[in-house]
Design a protein around this motif. Structure first.
Motif, PDB file in Angstrom:
ATOM      1  N   TRP A  30       1.078   4.441 -13.631  1.00  0.00           N
ATOM      2  CA  TRP A  30       0.594   4.713 -12.278  1.00  0.00           C
ATOM      3  C   TRP A  30       0.146   6.152 -12.054  1.00  0.00           C
ATOM      4  O   TRP A  30      -0.638   6.418 -11.133  1.00  0.00           O
ATOM      5  CB  TRP A  30       1.678   4.349 -11.248  1.00  0.00           C
ATOM      6  N   LYS A  31       0.676   7.096 -12.902  1.00  0.00           N
ATOM      7  CA  LYS A  31       0.394   8.519 -12.660  1.00  0.00           C
ATOM      8  C   LYS A  31      -1.099   8.813 -12.462  1.00  0.00           C
ATOM      9  O   LYS A  31      -1.472   9.481 -11.494  1.00  0.00           O
ATOM     10  CB  LYS A  31       0.938   9.348 -13.829  1.00  0.00           C
ATOM     11  N   PRO A  32      -1.957   8.334 -13.377  1.00  0.00           N
ATOM     12  CA  PRO A  32      -3.390   8.674 -13.207  1.00  0.00           C
ATOM     13  C   PRO A  32      -4.018   8.071 -11.947  1.00  0.00           C
ATOM     14  O   PRO A  32      -4.962   8.645 -11.401  1.00  0.00           O
ATOM     15  CB  PRO A  32      -4.058   8.107 -14.464  1.00  0.00           C
ATOM     16  N   VAL A  33      -3.484   6.964 -11.473  1.00  0.00           N
ATOM     17  CA  VAL A  33      -4.026   6.376 -10.228  1.00  0.00           C
ATOM     18  C   VAL A  33      -3.718   7.322  -9.060  1.00  0.00           C
ATOM     19  O   VAL A  33      -4.606   7.714  -8.296  1.00  0.00           O
ATOM     20  CB  VAL A  33      -3.401   4.989  -9.949  1.00  0.00           C
ATOM     21  N   PHE A  34      -2.449   7.718  -8.945  1.00  0.00           N
ATOM     22  CA  PHE A  34      -2.062   8.543  -7.795  1.00  0.00           C
ATOM     23  C   PHE A  34      -2.634   9.956  -7.901  1.00  0.00           C
ATOM     24  O   PHE A  34      -2.922  10.582  -6.869  1.00  0.00           O
ATOM     25  CB  PHE A  34      -0.537   8.544  -7.625  1.00  0.00           C
ATOM     26  N   ALA A  35      -2.851  10.440  -9.142  1.00  0.00           N
ATOM     27  CA  ALA A  35      -3.453  11.777  -9.308  1.00  0.00           C
ATOM     28  C   ALA A  35      -4.829  11.830  -8.648  1.00  0.00           C
ATOM     29  O   ALA A  35      -5.251  12.876  -8.141  1.00  0.00           O
ATOM     30  CB  ALA A  35      -3.557  12.124 -10.792  1.00  0.00           C
ATOM     31  N   GLY A  36      -5.516  10.700  -8.620  1.00  0.00           N
ATOM     32  CA  GLY A  36      -6.851  10.645  -8.007  1.00  0.00           C
ATOM     33  C   GLY A  36      -6.821  10.850  -6.506  1.00  0.00           C
ATOM     34  O   GLY A  36      -7.878  11.034  -5.878  1.00  0.00           O
ATOM     35  N   TYR A  37      -5.623  10.787  -5.916  1.00  0.00           N
ATOM     36  CA  TYR A  37      -5.495  10.920  -4.455  1.00  0.00           C
ATOM     37  C   TYR A  37      -4.807  12.227  -4.043  1.00  0.00           C
ATOM     38  O   TYR A  37      -4.594  12.444  -2.845  1.00  0.00           O
ATOM     39  CB  TYR A  37      -4.755   9.704  -3.877  1.00  0.00           C
ATOM     40  N   GLY A 126      -4.526  -4.878   2.711  1.00  0.00           N
ATOM     41  CA  GLY A 126      -5.904  -4.402   2.861  1.00  0.00           C
ATOM     42  C   GLY A 126      -5.965  -3.161   3.736  1.00  0.00           C
ATOM     43  O   GLY A 126      -6.807  -2.283   3.534  1.00  0.00           O
ATOM     44  N   LEU A 127      -5.070  -3.058   4.690  1.00  0.00           N
ATOM     45  CA  LEU A 127      -5.045  -1.907   5.599  1.00  0.00           C
ATOM     46  C   LEU A 127      -3.934  -0.916   5.251  1.00  0.00           C
ATOM     47  O   LEU A 127      -4.125   0.300   5.303  1.00  0.00           O
ATOM     48  CB  LEU A 127      -4.883  -2.393   7.044  1.00  0.00           C
ATOM     49  N   THR A 128      -2.756  -1.437   4.868  1.00  0.00           N
ATOM     50  CA  THR A 128      -1.629  -0.495   4.686  1.00  0.00           C
ATOM     51  C   THR A 128      -1.723   0.279   3.369  1.00  0.00           C
ATOM     52  O   THR A 128      -1.269   1.424   3.304  1.00  0.00           O
ATOM     53  CB  THR A 128      -0.262  -1.209   4.755  1.00  0.00           C
ATOM     54  N   VAL A 129      -2.312  -0.316   2.322  1.00  0.00           N
ATOM     55  CA  VAL A 129      -2.386   0.424   1.042  1.00  0.00           C
ATOM     56  C   VAL A 129      -3.339   1.624   1.143  1.00  0.00           C
ATOM     57  O   VAL A 129      -2.982   2.726   0.702  1.00  0.00           O
ATOM     58  CB  VAL A 129      -2.703  -0.531  -0.128  1.00  0.00           C
ATOM     59  N   PRO A 130      -4.538   1.477   1.732  1.00  0.00           N
ATOM     60  CA  PRO A 130      -5.364   2.684   1.923  1.00  0.00           C
ATOM     61  C   PRO A 130      -4.647   3.764   2.734  1.00  0.00           C
ATOM     62  O   PRO A 130      -4.738   4.956   2.412  1.00  0.00           O
ATOM     63  CB  PRO A 130      -6.605   2.146   2.654  1.00  0.00           C
ATOM     64  N   LEU A 131      -3.908   3.376   3.782  1.00  0.00           N
ATOM     65  CA  LEU A 131      -3.165   4.384   4.556  1.00  0.00           C
ATOM     66  C   LEU A 131      -2.123   5.070   3.689  1.00  0.00           C
ATOM     67  O   LEU A 131      -1.970   6.292   3.723  1.00  0.00           O
ATOM     68  CB  LEU A 131      -2.490   3.735   5.771  1.00  0.00           C
ATOM     69  N   SER A 132      -1.394   4.286   2.882  1.00  0.00           N
ATOM     70  CA  SER A 132      -0.368   4.876   2.016  1.00  0.00           C
ATOM     71  C   SER A 132      -0.993   5.820   0.995  1.00  0.00           C
ATOM     72  O   SER A 132      -0.464   6.904   0.728  1.00  0.00           O
ATOM     73  CB  SER A 132       0.394   3.776   1.264  1.00  0.00           C
ATOM     74  N   LEU A 133      -2.123   5.432   0.417  1.00  0.00           N
ATOM     75  CA  LEU A 133      -2.766   6.277  -0.600  1.00  0.00           C
ATOM     76  C   LEU A 133      -3.219   7.608  -0.013  1.00  0.00           C
ATOM     77  O   LEU A 133      -3.080   8.659  -0.632  1.00  0.00           O
ATOM     78  CB  LEU A 133      -3.986   5.547  -1.185  1.00  0.00           C
ATOM     79  N   MET A 134      -3.752   7.567   1.205  1.00  0.00           N
ATOM     80  CA  MET A 134      -4.320   8.774   1.807  1.00  0.00           C
ATOM     81  C   MET A 134      -3.267   9.630   2.508  1.00  0.00           C
ATOM     82  O   MET A 134      -3.449  10.841   2.649  1.00  0.00           O
ATOM     83  CB  MET A 134      -5.400   8.392   2.825  1.00  0.00           C
ATOM     84  N   CYS A 135      -2.202   9.009   2.974  1.00  0.00           N
ATOM     85  CA  CYS A 135      -1.204   9.737   3.786  1.00  0.00           C
ATOM     86  C   CYS A 135       0.085   9.992   3.007  1.00  0.00           C
ATOM     87  O   CYS A 135       0.943  10.741   3.478  1.00  0.00           O
ATOM     88  CB  CYS A 135      -0.869   8.962   5.057  1.00  0.00           C
ATOM     89  N   GLY A 136       0.256   9.332   1.866  1.00  0.00           N
ATOM     90  CA  GLY A 136       1.509   9.472   1.130  1.00  0.00           C
ATOM     91  C   GLY A 136       2.598   8.608   1.747  1.00  0.00           C
ATOM     92  O   GLY A 136       2.377   7.903   2.739  1.00  0.00           O
ATOM     93  N   GLU A 137       3.789   8.700   1.119  1.00  0.00           N
ATOM     94  CA  GLU A 137       4.890   7.841   1.594  1.00  0.00           C
ATOM     95  C   GLU A 137       5.352   8.234   3.004  1.00  0.00           C
ATOM     96  O   GLU A 137       5.385   9.410   3.333  1.00  0.00           O
ATOM     97  CB  GLU A 137       6.058   7.955   0.614  1.00  0.00           C
ATOM     98  N   GLN A 138       5.677   7.235   3.796  1.00  0.00           N
ATOM     99  CA  GLN A 138       6.147   7.456   5.173  1.00  0.00           C
ATOM    100  C   GLN A 138       7.400   6.631   5.371  1.00  0.00           C
ATOM    101  O   GLN A 138       7.423   5.458   5.004  1.00  0.00           O
ATOM    102  CB  GLN A 138       5.108   6.941   6.185  1.00  0.00           C
ATOM    103  N   ASP A 139       8.401   7.227   6.013  1.00  0.00           N
ATOM    104  CA  ASP A 139       9.596   6.455   6.336  1.00  0.00           C
ATOM    105  C   ASP A 139       9.218   5.382   7.365  1.00  0.00           C
ATOM    106  O   ASP A 139       8.546   5.669   8.364  1.00  0.00           O
ATOM    107  CB  ASP A 139      10.668   7.387   6.911  1.00  0.00           C
ATOM    108  N   PRO A 140       9.645   4.131   7.123  1.00  0.00           N
ATOM    109  CA  PRO A 140       9.229   3.054   8.029  1.00  0.00           C
ATOM    110  C   PRO A 140       9.755   3.220   9.455  1.00  0.00           C
ATOM    111  O   PRO A 140       9.151   2.703  10.399  1.00  0.00           O
ATOM    112  CB  PRO A 140       9.805   1.790   7.385  1.00  0.00           C
ATOM    113  N   VAL A 141      10.862   3.950   9.612  1.00  0.00           N
ATOM    114  CA  VAL A 141      11.457   4.066  10.956  1.00  0.00           C
ATOM    115  C   VAL A 141      11.149   5.431  11.579  1.00  0.00           C
ATOM    116  O   VAL A 141      10.611   5.523  12.683  1.00  0.00           O
ATOM    117  CB  VAL A 141      12.987   3.836  10.904  1.00  0.00           C
ATOM    118  N   THR A 142      11.455   6.501  10.837  1.00  0.00           N
ATOM    119  CA  THR A 142      11.269   7.836  11.424  1.00  0.00           C
ATOM    120  C   THR A 142       9.870   8.388  11.164  1.00  0.00           C
ATOM    121  O   THR A 142       9.446   9.345  11.805  1.00  0.00           O
ATOM    122  CB  THR A 142      12.298   8.830  10.850  1.00  0.00           C
ATOM    123  N   GLY A 143       9.139   7.800  10.228  1.00  0.00           N
ATOM    124  CA  GLY A 143       7.801   8.288   9.894  1.00  0.00           C
ATOM    125  C   GLY A 143       6.744   7.700  10.808  1.00  0.00           C
ATOM    126  O   GLY A 143       7.020   6.840  11.646  1.00  0.00           O
TER     127      GLY A 143
END
Ligand code: DHB
Ligand code: FE
Length: 300
Positions: A30-37, A126-143
């Motif tokens: 996965w490293k090279p995939v996330f490095a692209g972001y 379709g919607l949440t993965v692009p948000l995760s890729l561009m914004c990074g990990e977010q806590d589901p409750v406090t984020g």
């Protein structure tokens, strides 16, 4: 008035979301995939919009064969991450922008595009993965995601699907709608899905690097030519799910270098005065069954 500042394009592979949710982003695969972001996450922090208009496709999650809207705009105040079979992803709920979404629905329908207005809708990878890729990990409750998001779902799953040309023209109408909203909002438009992949049938696993990269070149430099590509070319060259790429043309059609009417001299002058700036381009094979493509284009 509101304005579009930039467009972002990215694949939405569900396994990318799972890799983030299960803490696997540092694994060799996965490293090279996330490095692209890496660049993109920093860019988004520095260029935080007030609203993201996010073009994506639902994968028989919110909609089913019971009802198949070609273009559906989410006008709700919030959208819940969907249960896609393994439970909902542990990510924050998506906050909408009902005022701007309603205005866009009104304007775009008056420009002769038939939208389905959706006041309640769960949102899938379709919607949440692009948000995760561009914004990074977010806590589901406090984020929280960095800003409100207007989900715009396009049917690219069940035939008949809209043509690239129609998507491109719709992008122009969306830009006109946003630019007529009476509030100083910076809006980004994201086109998601793609690139080449086929998940079923005799050609399952198909990836076409050469075609993907040639399409990206054209989409950036001559979007009207990319819009003219017929749907059968996507299916033949980029696989049955490669058709998701028509969604990128909605975002591309909304950019400042695209004349609303290419035969109108004033529109052409305005478009030439505002070329786009390409800030980032990334392509990687494979992620799950898919070629990952990603672009950031800014308006000038
Ligand atoms: C995959 C890609 C998709 O676009 C999707 O919606 C589901 C699965 C994949 O690569 O596995
Ligand atoms: Fe998909």
């Amino acid at each position: 008035m509101a304005k579009i500042t930039a467009s972002v394009y990215t694949s939405h592979v569900p396994a990318i979301g799972a890799a983030m949710d299960l803490g696997k982003t540092r694994e060799d695969y996965w490293k090279p995939v996330f490095a692209g972001y890496d660049f993109s996450k920093q860019w988004l922090k520095e260029n935080k919009p007030d609203v993201i208009f996010l073009v994506y496709n639902d994968h028989a999650t919110a909609f089913s064969l019971d009802m198949i809207p070609t273009f559906a705009i989410g006008t709700a105040a919030e959208f819940t991450p969907a249960d896609e079979g393994f439970g909902p992803r542990p990510v924050p709920k998506v906050i909408g922008h009902p005022d701007l979404a309603s205005h866009i629905a009104h304007s775009v329908i008056q420009q002769d595009f038939d939208l389905t207005i959706v006041n309640r809708m769960d949102v899938d990878h379709g919607l949440t993965v692009p948000l995760s890729l561009m914004c990074g990990e977010q806590d589901p409750v406090t984020g929280a995601w960095p800003c409100p998001v207007i989900p715009f779902a396009v049917n690219v799953v069940q035939y008949p699907v809209p043509s690239g040309q129609r998507c491109f023209n719709l992008g122009k109408a969306i830009r006109r709608a946003i630019e007529s909203f009476d509030a100083d909002l910076d809006v980004q438009i994201w086109g998601t899905g793609g690139m080449s992949h086929q998940l079923q049938g005799a050609r399952a696993g198909l990836i076409n690097r050469a075609w993907d990269n040639a399409w990206l070149d054209t989409m950036i430099a001559d979007p009207a030519a990319a819009a003219a590509v017929p749907h059968i070319d996507y299916v033949r060259e980029a696989g049955s799910e490669g058709i998701e790429l028509v969604m990128w043309l909605i975002a591309r059609g909304a950019m400042s270098d695209v004349p609303y009417d290419a035969k109108d001299a004033i529109e052409l002058v305005a478009a030439r005065a505002h070329p786009i700036r390409s800030r980032h381009r990334f392509y990687h094979v494979p992620a799950s069954n898919t070629a990952v493509g990603h672009l950031i284009l800014e308006n000038t």
